[in-house]
Design a protein around this motif. Structure first.
Motif, PDB file in Angstrom:
ATOM      1  N   GLU A 174       0.850  -1.191   0.000  1.00  0.00           N
ATOM      2  CA  GLU A 174       0.000   0.000   0.000  1.00  0.00           C
ATOM      3  C   GLU A 174       0.881   1.235   0.000  1.00  0.00           C
ATOM      4  OE1 GLU A 174      -1.755   0.375   4.221  1.00  0.00           O
ATOM      5  OE2 GLU A 174      -1.535  -1.771   3.832  1.00  0.00           O
ATOM      6  N   GLN A 175       0.289   2.381  -0.292  1.00  0.00           N
ATOM      7  CA  GLN A 175       1.070   3.600  -0.443  1.00  0.00           C
ATOM      8  C   GLN A 175       1.019   4.525   0.762  1.00  0.00           C
ATOM      9  OE1 GLN A 175       3.182   4.166  -2.994  1.00  0.00           O
ATOM     10  NE2 GLN A 175       2.641   2.078  -3.539  1.00  0.00           N
ATOM     11  N   GLU A 176      -0.012   4.407   1.587  1.00  0.00           N
ATOM     12  CA  GLU A 176      -0.153   5.309   2.723  1.00  0.00           C
ATOM     13  C   GLU A 176      -0.262   4.513   4.012  1.00  0.00           C
ATOM     14  OE1 GLU A 176      -3.534   8.304   4.130  1.00  0.00           O
ATOM     15  OE2 GLU A 176      -2.617   8.882   2.217  1.00  0.00           O
ATOM     16  N   PHE A 177       0.474   4.966   5.010  1.00  0.00           N
ATOM     17  CA  PHE A 177       0.503   4.265   6.293  1.00  0.00           C
ATOM     18  C   PHE A 177       0.175   5.230   7.419  1.00  0.00           C
ATOM     19  CE2 PHE A 177       3.172   1.792   3.504  1.00  0.00           C
ATOM     20  CZ  PHE A 177       2.836   0.487   3.825  1.00  0.00           C
ATOM     21  N   GLN A 178      -0.263   4.659   8.526  1.00  0.00           N
ATOM     22  CA  GLN A 178      -0.563   5.414   9.738  1.00  0.00           C
ATOM     23  C   GLN A 178       0.326   4.889  10.866  1.00  0.00           C
ATOM     24  OE1 GLN A 178      -2.646   8.030   9.786  1.00  0.00           O
ATOM     25  NE2 GLN A 178      -2.827   7.644   7.593  1.00  0.00           N
ATOM     26  N   PRO A 179       0.571   5.718  11.878  1.00  0.00           N
ATOM     27  CA  PRO A 179       1.306   5.224  13.042  1.00  0.00           C
ATOM     28  C   PRO A 179       0.621   3.988  13.621  1.00  0.00           C
ATOM     29  CG  PRO A 179       1.098   7.605  13.139  1.00  0.00           C
ATOM     30  CD  PRO A 179       0.245   7.141  11.991  1.00  0.00           C
ATOM     31  N   GLY A 180       1.404   2.992  13.974  1.00  0.00           N
ATOM     32  CA  GLY A 180       0.879   1.728  14.493  1.00  0.00           C
ATOM     33  C   GLY A 180       0.764   0.649  13.430  1.00  0.00           C
ATOM     34  N   ASP A 181       0.773   1.036  12.155  1.00  0.00           N
ATOM     35  CA  ASP A 181       0.749   0.048  11.072  1.00  0.00           C
ATOM     36  C   ASP A 181       2.066  -0.712  11.033  1.00  0.00           C
ATOM     37  OD1 ASP A 181      -1.754   0.933  10.306  1.00  0.00           O
ATOM     38  OD2 ASP A 181      -1.037   2.032   8.535  1.00  0.00           O
ATOM     39  N   VAL A 182       2.031  -1.866  10.397  1.00  0.00           N
ATOM     40  CA  VAL A 182       3.248  -2.630  10.123  1.00  0.00           C
ATOM     41  C   VAL A 182       3.402  -2.702   8.611  1.00  0.00           C
ATOM     42  CG1 VAL A 182       4.413  -4.857  10.329  1.00  0.00           C
ATOM     43  CG2 VAL A 182       3.063  -3.979  12.239  1.00  0.00           C
ATOM     44  N   ALA A 183       4.457  -2.113   8.116  1.00  0.00           N
ATOM     45  CA  ALA A 183       4.719  -2.131   6.676  1.00  0.00           C
ATOM     46  C   ALA A 183       5.394  -3.455   6.323  1.00  0.00           C
ATOM     47  CB  ALA A 183       5.615  -0.963   6.283  1.00  0.00           C
ATOM     48  N   GLN A 184       4.766  -4.211   5.438  1.00  0.00           N
ATOM     49  CA  GLN A 184       5.369  -5.457   4.966  1.00  0.00           C
ATOM     50  C   GLN A 184       6.154  -5.132   3.702  1.00  0.00           C
ATOM     51  OE1 GLN A 184       2.040  -8.201   4.650  1.00  0.00           O
ATOM     52  NE2 GLN A 184       2.665  -9.097   6.605  1.00  0.00           N
ATOM     53  N   VAL A 185       7.452  -5.006   3.855  1.00  0.00           N
ATOM     54  CA  VAL A 185       8.335  -4.615   2.757  1.00  0.00           C
ATOM     55  C   VAL A 185       8.797  -5.873   2.041  1.00  0.00           C
ATOM     56  CG1 VAL A 185      10.441  -3.384   2.124  1.00  0.00           C
ATOM     57  CG2 VAL A 185       9.090  -2.618   4.099  1.00  0.00           C
ATOM     58  N   THR A 186       8.500  -5.960   0.751  1.00  0.00           N
ATOM     59  CA  THR A 186       8.988  -7.071  -0.065  1.00  0.00           C
ATOM     60  C   THR A 186      10.297  -6.643  -0.702  1.00  0.00           C
ATOM     61  OG1 THR A 186       6.744  -7.816  -0.518  1.00  0.00           O
ATOM     62  CG2 THR A 186       8.469  -8.605  -1.996  1.00  0.00           C
ATOM     63  N   VAL A 187      11.318  -7.448  -0.515  1.00  0.00           N
ATOM     64  CA  VAL A 187      12.641  -7.184  -1.067  1.00  0.00           C
ATOM     65  C   VAL A 187      12.853  -8.139  -2.236  1.00  0.00           C
ATOM     66  CG1 VAL A 187      15.109  -7.127  -0.561  1.00  0.00           C
ATOM     67  CG2 VAL A 187      13.468  -6.543   1.237  1.00  0.00           C
ATOM     68  N   GLN A 188      13.224  -7.591  -3.394  1.00  0.00           N
ATOM     69  CA  GLN A 188      13.493  -8.417  -4.574  1.00  0.00           C
ATOM     70  C   GLN A 188      14.903  -8.142  -5.059  1.00  0.00           C
ATOM     71  OE1 GLN A 188      10.468  -7.461  -7.462  1.00  0.00           O
ATOM     72  NE2 GLN A 188       9.016  -8.904  -6.586  1.00  0.00           N
ATOM     73  N   ALA A 189      15.720  -9.190  -5.087  1.00  0.00           N
ATOM     74  CA  ALA A 189      17.106  -9.089  -5.541  1.00  0.00           C
ATOM     75  C   ALA A 189      17.258  -9.844  -6.856  1.00  0.00           C
ATOM     76  CB  ALA A 189      18.045  -9.679  -4.491  1.00  0.00           C
ATOM     77  N   PRO A 190      18.247  -9.468  -7.673  1.00  0.00           N
ATOM     78  CA  PRO A 190      18.484 -10.176  -8.931  1.00  0.00           C
ATOM     79  C   PRO A 190      19.248 -11.487  -8.748  1.00  0.00           C
ATOM     80  CG  PRO A 190      19.960  -8.310  -8.747  1.00  0.00           C
ATOM     81  CD  PRO A 190      19.054  -8.267  -7.556  1.00  0.00           C
ATOM     82  N   PHE A 191      19.406 -11.917  -7.517  1.00  0.00           N
ATOM     83  CA  PHE A 191      20.071 -13.178  -7.209  1.00  0.00           C
ATOM     84  C   PHE A 191      19.377 -13.797  -6.000  1.00  0.00           C
ATOM     85  CE2 PHE A 191      22.407  -9.600  -5.441  1.00  0.00           C
ATOM     86  CZ  PHE A 191      22.367  -9.874  -4.095  1.00  0.00           C
ATOM     87  N   GLY A 192      19.543 -15.083  -5.809  1.00  0.00           N
ATOM     88  CA  GLY A 192      18.888 -15.764  -4.702  1.00  0.00           C
ATOM     89  C   GLY A 192      19.866 -16.235  -3.647  1.00  0.00           C
ATOM     90  N   ASN A 193      19.301 -16.744  -2.561  1.00  0.00           N
ATOM     91  CA  ASN A 193      20.087 -17.331  -1.467  1.00  0.00           C
ATOM     92  C   ASN A 193      21.141 -16.384  -0.919  1.00  0.00           C
ATOM     93  OD1 ASN A 193      18.678 -19.796  -1.585  1.00  0.00           O
ATOM     94  ND2 ASN A 193      19.947 -20.443  -3.307  1.00  0.00           N
TER      95      ASN A 193
END
Length: 162
Positions: A52-71
């Motif tokens: 989502e684009q907008e957050f409020q205090p107390g929210d938990v931002a679930q950040v997805t990290v995508q790398a061009p390599f694994g492991n």
């Protein structure tokens, strides 16, 4: 980076000369290491995505990290005028990780996220003629790292007048 020198010569209105010089060292990349071409590793892009684009205090931002390599392994830092938190994450075989970032009330109006991940990926093969391609499947993996950043905006609704 490397050593730098500055020499200054000034002549005043009466023809008198004044000179000054200084040498200083600047830390950082100074070209190819040891003059050997192709022995440095360039940073790849690490994508940081939010559901989502907008957050409020107390929210938990679930950040997805995508790398061009694994492991690989990485660290995500949270800064709000200074470093306030850091989270270590492990990349899956397809180069994805999810990091939960609790958003505190004092983060308003927003926080900066920065991440770095390290791992390994296939080597690119470049021959002496400069032709590029993929190395053979028996070639060892090369070191890899990636960098990314993201700003989380948090409107100051608690401070708005009704």
């Amino acid at each position: 980076g490397g050593w730098h020198w500055a020499d200054v010569r000034v002549v005043d209105g009466e023809g008198r000369v004044n000179r000054a010089s200084v040498s200083f060292f600047v830390a950082g990349h100074s070209g190819e290491p040891n003059g050997i071409k192709g022995k440095n590793v360039a940073a790849d892009e690490l994508k940081l995505l939010l559901p989502e684009q907008e957050f409020q205090p107390g929210d938990v931002a679930q950040v997805t990290v995508q790398a061009p390599f694994g492991n690989g392994t990485g660290v995500l830092t949270v800064a709000c005028q200074s470093l306030v938190a850091s989270y270590v994450f492990k990349l899956s075989a397809d180069g994805v990780a999810t990091v939960d970032v609790p958003l505190e009330a004092w983060y308003v109006p927003g926080v900066s996220l920065e991440a770095v991940a390290a791992g390994a990926c296939e080597r690119d093969a470049t021959d002496d003629a400069g032709r590029e391609g993929k190395a053979g499947t028996t070639a060892p993996l090369r070191p890899a790292f990636a960098l990314g950043k993201l700003q989380i905006e948090m409107p100051p609704r608690a401070h708005w007048l009704s």
